[in-house]
Design an enzyme around this catalytic site. Structure first.
Site, PDB file in Angstrom:
ATOM      1  N   LEU A 220     -61.838 -59.029 -63.697  1.00  0.00           N
ATOM      2  CA  LEU A 220     -62.830 -59.553 -62.475  1.00  0.00           C
ATOM      3  C   LEU A 220     -63.984 -60.194 -62.886  1.00  0.00           C
ATOM      4  O   LEU A 220     -64.538 -59.589 -63.710  1.00  0.00           O
ATOM      5  CB  LEU A 220     -62.933 -58.655 -61.292  1.00  0.00           C
ATOM      6  CG  LEU A 220     -61.542 -57.925 -60.785  1.00  0.00           C
ATOM      7  CD1 LEU A 220     -61.858 -56.750 -59.804  1.00  0.00           C
ATOM      8  CD2 LEU A 220     -60.792 -59.008 -60.024  1.00  0.00           C
ATOM      9  N   ASP A 221     -64.374 -61.277 -62.254  1.00  0.00           N
ATOM     10  CA  ASP A 221     -65.842 -61.783 -62.645  1.00  0.00           C
ATOM     11  C   ASP A 221     -66.753 -60.561 -62.559  1.00  0.00           C
ATOM     12  O   ASP A 221     -66.634 -59.789 -61.645  1.00  0.00           O
ATOM     13  CB  ASP A 221     -66.124 -62.851 -61.805  1.00  0.00           C
ATOM     14  CG  ASP A 221     -65.369 -64.135 -62.069  1.00  0.00           C
ATOM     15  OD1 ASP A 221     -64.775 -64.263 -63.250  1.00  0.00           O
ATOM     16  OD2 ASP A 221     -65.458 -64.984 -61.269  1.00  0.00           O
ATOM     17  N   ARG A 222     -67.964 -60.604 -63.331  1.00  0.00           N
ATOM     18  CA  ARG A 222     -68.831 -59.751 -63.006  1.00  0.00           C
ATOM     19  C   ARG A 222     -69.380 -59.512 -61.535  1.00  0.00           C
ATOM     20  O   ARG A 222     -69.462 -58.052 -61.210  1.00  0.00           O
ATOM     21  CB  ARG A 222     -70.046 -60.050 -63.834  1.00  0.00           C
ATOM     22  CG  ARG A 222     -71.235 -58.987 -63.761  1.00  0.00           C
ATOM     23  CD  ARG A 222     -72.325 -59.311 -64.781  1.00  0.00           C
ATOM     24  NE  ARG A 222     -72.930 -60.565 -64.265  1.00  0.00           N
ATOM     25  CZ  ARG A 222     -73.930 -60.685 -63.228  1.00  0.00           C
ATOM     26  NH1 ARG A 222     -74.513 -59.517 -62.590  1.00  0.00           N
ATOM     27  NH2 ARG A 222     -74.486 -61.938 -63.044  1.00  0.00           N
TER      28      ARG A 222
ATOM     29  N   THR B 170     -67.543 -59.868 -59.038  1.00  0.00           N
ATOM     30  CA  THR B 170     -66.515 -59.672 -57.964  1.00  0.00           C
ATOM     31  C   THR B 170     -66.227 -58.212 -57.944  1.00  0.00           C
ATOM     32  O   THR B 170     -66.092 -57.587 -59.050  1.00  0.00           O
ATOM     33  CB  THR B 170     -65.176 -60.516 -58.692  1.00  0.00           C
ATOM     34  OG1 THR B 170     -65.542 -61.928 -58.524  1.00  0.00           O
ATOM     35  CG2 THR B 170     -64.101 -60.312 -57.572  1.00  0.00           C
TER      36      THR B 170
ATOM     37  N   ARG C 176     -63.072 -69.422 -56.930  1.00  0.00           N
ATOM     38  CA  ARG C 176     -64.236 -70.131 -56.787  1.00  0.00           C
ATOM     39  C   ARG C 176     -64.113 -71.708 -56.838  1.00  0.00           C
ATOM     40  O   ARG C 176     -64.608 -72.541 -56.060  1.00  0.00           O
ATOM     41  CB  ARG C 176     -65.170 -69.526 -57.843  1.00  0.00           C
ATOM     42  CG  ARG C 176     -65.405 -68.050 -57.492  1.00  0.00           C
ATOM     43  CD  ARG C 176     -66.070 -67.314 -58.633  1.00  0.00           C
ATOM     44  NE  ARG C 176     -67.497 -67.794 -59.029  1.00  0.00           N
ATOM     45  CZ  ARG C 176     -68.254 -67.430 -59.778  1.00  0.00           C
ATOM     46  NH1 ARG C 176     -67.999 -66.450 -60.706  1.00  0.00           N
ATOM     47  NH2 ARG C 176     -69.490 -67.941 -59.914  1.00  0.00           N
TER      48      ARG C 176
END
Length: 201
Positions: free
Chosen positions: A44-46, A48, A145
């Site tokens: 997961l992106d930082r 998110t 995104r």
């Protein structure tokens, strides 16, 4: 259990060590002292938050990796987007190429991009924003995104893709994840409550 560890990752925490600042906290670094060696299956992106599964054995890691590669998992995200889409449900099939330009964005690229599919559904419309459910079939970097930005509805707080700044940061949350358990084969669904929903009420 002995095969997997499922967590509700908070926003702001890296999944893996940051390439530029390795000293920043990350999921494995925080959890391995308590749980022993862990294998990252997906990221997961930082910014998110939400459901993240980690493998506790090499065998479980291989089993789960295969599921993600074959698109046998099912993931649902909540995203608060700018504007009001002119659709209620839609599917996005725009090829994506990662690490484009000095800002390392993911860009729609029909020629050199990899196939990427995201299913979208409007959950609730507000005055200037809309709460959307996103179910990615593929797992490209920044897929949700980039796809939402390509439709003209970037995620609130996603300044990299044209979203307005937000004190809450990126409004993207991994709500649920379905996998087959590495040991039993049982289909399991894990859900993490969206911590930002309360801000919309």
């Amino acid at each position: 259990d002995e095969a997997i560890l499922v967590i509700d990752k908070p926003a702001g925490l890296h999944t893996l060590p940051d390439g530029y600042e390795p000293s920043l906290p990350h999921v494995r670094g925080l959890l391995e002292p308590e749980y022993g060696r862990l294998w990252i299956v997906h990221r997961l992106d930082r910014e998110t938050s939400g459901v993240l599964v980690l493998a506790r054995t090499a065998q479980a890691h291989r089993f789960l990796n295969t599921q993600f590669e074959r698109h046998q998992t099912h993931k649902i995200y909540h995203a608060l987007v700018m504007g009001s889409p002119d659709w209620q449900d839609t599917s996005v099939r725009l090829p994506l190429r990662a690490n484009v330009g000095h800002r390392h964005r993911t860009a729609v690229d029909p020629d050199r991009g990899k196939p990427a599919v995201t299913y979208l559904r409007v959950l609730e419309r507000f005055e200037q924003t809309t709460l959307v459910e996103a179910a990615p079939e593929t797992g490209r970097t920044h897929q949700i995104r980039a796809h939402l930005a390509a439709l003209g509805h970037p995620i609130v707080g996603d300044e990299l893709y044209g979203g307005i700044p937000s004190p809450e940061g990126l409004y993207l949350h991994a709500l649920s994840l379905e996998i087959n358990h590495p040991l039993t084969g049982e289909r399991m669904k894990f859900t993490a409550e969206n911590p930002k929903l309360r801000l919309l009420k």
